[in-house]
Design a protein around this motif. Structure first.
Motif, PDB file in Angstrom:
ATOM      1  N   GLU A 135       0.837  -1.210   0.000  1.00  0.00           N
ATOM      2  CA  GLU A 135       0.000   0.000   0.000  1.00  0.00           C
ATOM      3  C   GLU A 135       0.867   1.254   0.000  1.00  0.00           C
ATOM      4  O   GLU A 135       0.550   2.255  -0.635  1.00  0.00           O
ATOM      5  CB  GLU A 135      -0.946  -0.021   1.204  1.00  0.00           C
ATOM      6  N   MET A 136       1.978   1.169   0.700  1.00  0.00           N
ATOM      7  CA  MET A 136       2.898   2.299   0.775  1.00  0.00           C
ATOM      8  C   MET A 136       3.451   2.660  -0.611  1.00  0.00           C
ATOM      9  O   MET A 136       3.652   3.840  -0.915  1.00  0.00           O
ATOM     10  CB  MET A 136       4.052   1.926   1.704  1.00  0.00           C
ATOM     11  N   VAL A 137       3.707   1.647  -1.442  1.00  0.00           N
ATOM     12  CA  VAL A 137       4.212   1.930  -2.798  1.00  0.00           C
ATOM     13  C   VAL A 137       3.059   2.070  -3.791  1.00  0.00           C
ATOM     14  O   VAL A 137       3.254   2.054  -5.000  1.00  0.00           O
ATOM     15  CB  VAL A 137       5.237   0.874  -3.285  1.00  0.00           C
ATOM     16  N   LYS A 138       1.840   2.203  -3.233  1.00  0.00           N
ATOM     17  CA  LYS A 138       0.645   2.530  -4.012  1.00  0.00           C
ATOM     18  C   LYS A 138       0.333   1.526  -5.125  1.00  0.00           C
ATOM     19  O   LYS A 138       0.021   1.901  -6.258  1.00  0.00           O
ATOM     20  CB  LYS A 138       0.740   3.946  -4.589  1.00  0.00           C
ATOM     21  N   ILE A 139       0.461   0.253  -4.789  1.00  0.00           N
ATOM     22  CA  ILE A 139      -0.004  -0.783  -5.716  1.00  0.00           C
ATOM     23  C   ILE A 139      -1.528  -0.776  -5.672  1.00  0.00           C
ATOM     24  O   ILE A 139      -2.116  -0.919  -4.600  1.00  0.00           O
ATOM     25  CB  ILE A 139       0.511  -2.170  -5.268  1.00  0.00           C
ATOM     26  N   PRO A 140      -2.182  -0.595  -6.826  1.00  0.00           N
ATOM     27  CA  PRO A 140      -3.639  -0.600  -6.796  1.00  0.00           C
ATOM     28  C   PRO A 140      -4.152  -1.979  -6.397  1.00  0.00           C
ATOM     29  O   PRO A 140      -3.583  -2.996  -6.804  1.00  0.00           O
ATOM     30  CB  PRO A 140      -4.036  -0.242  -8.235  1.00  0.00           C
ATOM     31  N   ASP A 141      -5.204  -2.008  -5.595  1.00  0.00           N
ATOM     32  CA  ASP A 141      -5.824  -3.272  -5.210  1.00  0.00           C
ATOM     33  C   ASP A 141      -4.811  -4.208  -4.518  1.00  0.00           C
ATOM     34  O   ASP A 141      -4.697  -5.386  -4.845  1.00  0.00           O
ATOM     35  CB  ASP A 141      -6.387  -3.937  -6.479  1.00  0.00           C
ATOM     36  N   ALA A 142      -4.084  -3.648  -3.559  1.00  0.00           N
ATOM     37  CA  ALA A 142      -2.941  -4.337  -2.956  1.00  0.00           C
ATOM     38  C   ALA A 142      -3.303  -5.699  -2.351  1.00  0.00           C
ATOM     39  O   ALA A 142      -2.543  -6.653  -2.448  1.00  0.00           O
ATOM     40  CB  ALA A 142      -2.311  -3.440  -1.899  1.00  0.00           C
ATOM     41  N   LYS A 143      -4.476  -5.776  -1.752  1.00  0.00           N
ATOM     42  CA  LYS A 143      -4.875  -7.010  -1.069  1.00  0.00           C
ATOM     43  C   LYS A 143      -4.906  -8.180  -2.058  1.00  0.00           C
ATOM     44  O   LYS A 143      -4.455  -9.287  -1.765  1.00  0.00           O
ATOM     45  CB  LYS A 143      -6.265  -6.820  -0.444  1.00  0.00           C
ATOM     46  N   ARG A 144      -5.452  -7.899  -3.240  1.00  0.00           N
ATOM     47  CA  ARG A 144      -5.539  -8.945  -4.245  1.00  0.00           C
ATOM     48  C   ARG A 144      -4.169  -9.220  -4.880  1.00  0.00           C
ATOM     49  O   ARG A 144      -3.823 -10.357  -5.176  1.00  0.00           O
ATOM     50  CB  ARG A 144      -6.563  -8.549  -5.323  1.00  0.00           C
ATOM     51  N   LYS A 145      -3.371  -8.131  -5.039  1.00  0.00           N
ATOM     52  CA  LYS A 145      -2.058  -8.264  -5.672  1.00  0.00           C
ATOM     53  C   LYS A 145      -1.089  -9.089  -4.819  1.00  0.00           C
ATOM     54  O   LYS A 145      -0.123  -9.636  -5.333  1.00  0.00           O
ATOM     55  CB  LYS A 145      -1.462  -6.885  -5.951  1.00  0.00           C
ATOM     56  N   MET A 146      -1.362  -9.188  -3.514  1.00  0.00           N
ATOM     57  CA  MET A 146      -0.550 -10.044  -2.641  1.00  0.00           C
ATOM     58  C   MET A 146      -0.448 -11.449  -3.233  1.00  0.00           C
ATOM     59  O   MET A 146       0.549 -12.140  -3.078  1.00  0.00           O
ATOM     60  CB  MET A 146      -1.198 -10.168  -1.256  1.00  0.00           C
ATOM     61  N   HIS A 147      -1.506 -11.876  -3.926  1.00  0.00           N
ATOM     62  CA  HIS A 147      -1.582 -13.256  -4.428  1.00  0.00           C
ATOM     63  C   HIS A 147      -1.213 -13.375  -5.901  1.00  0.00           C
ATOM     64  O   HIS A 147      -1.415 -14.415  -6.506  1.00  0.00           O
ATOM     65  CB  HIS A 147      -2.986 -13.820  -4.185  1.00  0.00           C
ATOM     66  N   SER A 148      -0.660 -12.282  -6.479  1.00  0.00           N
ATOM     67  CA  SER A 148      -0.250 -12.334  -7.889  1.00  0.00           C
ATOM     68  C   SER A 148       1.203 -12.790  -7.999  1.00  0.00           C
ATOM     69  O   SER A 148       2.010 -12.564  -7.100  1.00  0.00           O
ATOM     70  CB  SER A 148      -0.360 -10.952  -8.528  1.00  0.00           C
ATOM     71  N   TYR A 149       1.505 -13.400  -9.138  1.00  0.00           N
ATOM     72  CA  TYR A 149       2.896 -13.711  -9.461  1.00  0.00           C
ATOM     73  C   TYR A 149       3.470 -12.518 -10.225  1.00  0.00           C
ATOM     74  O   TYR A 149       2.731 -11.786 -10.896  1.00  0.00           O
ATOM     75  CB  TYR A 149       2.970 -14.980 -10.321  1.00  0.00           C
ATOM     76  N   PRO A 150       4.809 -12.331 -10.154  1.00  0.00           N
ATOM     77  CA  PRO A 150       5.409 -11.176 -10.834  1.00  0.00           C
ATOM     78  C   PRO A 150       5.006 -11.048 -12.299  1.00  0.00           C
ATOM     79  O   PRO A 150       4.731  -9.939 -12.767  1.00  0.00           O
ATOM     80  CB  PRO A 150       6.916 -11.436 -10.696  1.00  0.00           C
ATOM     81  N   HIS A 151       4.926 -12.178 -13.032  1.00  0.00           N
ATOM     82  CA  HIS A 151       4.617 -12.067 -14.471  1.00  0.00           C
ATOM     83  C   HIS A 151       3.179 -11.628 -14.720  1.00  0.00           C
ATOM     84  O   HIS A 151       2.823 -11.263 -15.828  1.00  0.00           O
ATOM     85  CB  HIS A 151       4.912 -13.394 -15.183  1.00  0.00           C
ATOM     86  N   GLU A 152       2.361 -11.655 -13.691  1.00  0.00           N
ATOM     87  CA  GLU A 152       0.975 -11.193 -13.860  1.00  0.00           C
ATOM     88  C   GLU A 152       0.853  -9.677 -13.660  1.00  0.00           C
ATOM     89  O   GLU A 152      -0.234  -9.128 -13.714  1.00  0.00           O
ATOM     90  CB  GLU A 152       0.061 -11.905 -12.860  1.00  0.00           C
ATOM     91  N   MET A 153       1.994  -9.031 -13.386  1.00  0.00           N
ATOM     92  CA  MET A 153       1.957  -7.592 -13.117  1.00  0.00           C
ATOM     93  C   MET A 153       2.618  -6.815 -14.243  1.00  0.00           C
ATOM     94  O   MET A 153       3.411  -7.361 -15.008  1.00  0.00           O
ATOM     95  CB  MET A 153       2.714  -7.309 -11.814  1.00  0.00           C
ATOM     96  N   SER A 154       2.302  -5.526 -14.317  1.00  0.00           N
ATOM     97  CA  SER A 154       2.965  -4.653 -15.296  1.00  0.00           C
ATOM     98  C   SER A 154       4.370  -4.317 -14.797  1.00  0.00           C
ATOM     99  O   SER A 154       4.691  -4.523 -13.622  1.00  0.00           O
ATOM    100  CB  SER A 154       2.155  -3.368 -15.454  1.00  0.00           C
ATOM    101  N   GLY A 155       5.194  -3.789 -15.694  1.00  0.00           N
ATOM    102  CA  GLY A 155       6.553  -3.404 -15.316  1.00  0.00           C
ATOM    103  C   GLY A 155       6.572  -2.408 -14.168  1.00  0.00           C
ATOM    104  O   GLY A 155       7.377  -2.516 -13.238  1.00  0.00           O
ATOM    105  N   GLY A 156       5.663  -1.444 -14.212  1.00  0.00           N
ATOM    106  CA  GLY A 156       5.603  -0.436 -13.161  1.00  0.00           C
ATOM    107  C   GLY A 156       5.209  -1.039 -11.818  1.00  0.00           C
ATOM    108  O   GLY A 156       5.743  -0.683 -10.775  1.00  0.00           O
ATOM    109  N   GLN A 157       4.268  -1.998 -11.862  1.00  0.00           N
ATOM    110  CA  GLN A 157       3.850  -2.669 -10.618  1.00  0.00           C
ATOM    111  C   GLN A 157       4.996  -3.515 -10.069  1.00  0.00           C
ATOM    112  O   GLN A 157       5.223  -3.543  -8.858  1.00  0.00           O
ATOM    113  CB  GLN A 157       2.615  -3.526 -10.873  1.00  0.00           C
TER     114      GLN A 157
END
Ligand SMILES: Nc1ncnc2c1ncn2[C@@H]1O[C@H](COP(=O)(O)OP(=O)(O)O)[C@@H](O)[C@H]1O
Ligand SMILES: [Mg+2]
Length: 276
Positions: A135-157
């Motif tokens: 949340e501090m680095v302002k990842i949108p929808d952080a709670k859900r992103k906790m369960h993402s793998y790196p390749h499921e994210m954008s470069g900025g994320q």
């Protein structure tokens, strides 16, 4: 001063003949809550300088001078002392966040693991802290992103996750070596603003390295201009931009897009005004 570098010279041993220097006597100092920008074209010695500062120079490198971190010289520390320093006091952010991430692990778990490696906290507390960092680095929808793998994210994320991991150690000093070079311009600006906020909120010191003066100008309090291992000039960023004292700095300035120079572009330093 938190960090004081005095007359740092770094050379690399080659098979034939003596070491050839690639950093030729750089000096600067940096305090809590300050951002120093280091700018220069590729091959200037920026990365070598940052690796030296975190005690990660390869064995073939020979460094002289002093790198005083809270008064202690990094150049004379043992590998054990350096490990401790890197694990807690100095954090590093690289150009390609994937290099710092485990592709096979969910990002929440990665941050939690990093936390548990350095402190004696429960899994639940580590997970809660990981979420707070996302949340501090302002990842949108952080709670859900906790369960993402790196390749499921954008470069900025992914770069935000890299920053979160670096922050998990609660460092005093953060070194960001071309942290936005692989990202497109609007995402670059977001990442830089996050770094800028962290410096203010957490009172950490930041060394921001880029080949792009527009990136440095956005958040650096002071700027060091390097060319081929030498300092061309250093000073308050605003002064360096408004009244560059070296032709090389003028060359870097003229390489910025015209709109950036006029202070209109998103990456432009607003302080440039119409003087350039
Ligand atoms: N491990 C190494 N061995 C020999 N030379 C190196 C090594 N790492 C970097 N260099 C040389 O040091 C110089 C500065 O490199 P670097 O710090 O990576 O530049 P920058 O980050 O400014 O693009 C370059 O000439 C590069 O070839
Ligand atoms: Mg580099």
């Amino acid at each position: 001063m938190m960090l004081e570098i005095k007359d740092l010279k770094v050379g690399f041993q080659n098979e034939v003949g003596p070491a050839t220097d690639v950093v030729h006597g750089i000096s600067f100092s940096l305090g809590k809550g300050e951002t120093l920008g280091i700018v220069g074209e590729s091959g200037s010695g920026k990365s070598v300088l940052s690796l030296a500062t975190i005690g990660l120079l390869p064995k073939t490198a020979k460094a002289t001078g002093e790198i005083l971190f809270n008064g202690e010289d990094i150049l004379t520390m043992s590998e054990r002392e350096l490990c401790k320093l890197r694990g807690s006091r100095i954090g590093m952010i690289f150009q390609e966040p994937m290099t710092a991430l485990n592709p096979a692990m969910k990002v929440g778990s990665q941050i939690a693991e990093a936390l548990r490696l350095h402190s004696n906290i429960s899994r639940a507390d580590a997970n809660a802290e990981a979420l707070r960092l996302l949340e501090m680095v302002k990842i949108p929808d952080a709670k859900r992103k906790m369960h993402s793998y790196p390749h499921e994210m954008s470069g900025g994320q992914r770069q935000r996750v890299g920053i979160a991991i670096a922050l998990s150690l609660k460092p005093d000093l953060l070194i960001a070596d071309e942290p936005t070079t692989a990202l497109d311009v609007t995402v670059q600006a977001e990442i830089l603003d996050i770094l800028d906020d962290l410096v203010t909120e957490l009172g950490i010191a930041l060394i921001l390295i880029s080949h792009d003066l527009g990136v440095i100008a956005r958040i650096a309090d002071r700027t060091l201009v390097m060319y081929r291992g030498n300092e061309m000039e250093q000073g308050e960023t605003e002064r360096v931009l408004r009244q560059p004292s070296h032709d090389y700095t003028r060359k870097l300035l003229s390489a910025l897009p015209r709109r950036a120079r006029a202070g209109l572009d998103v990456m432009a330093p607003t302080t440039l005004g119409d003087s350039v």
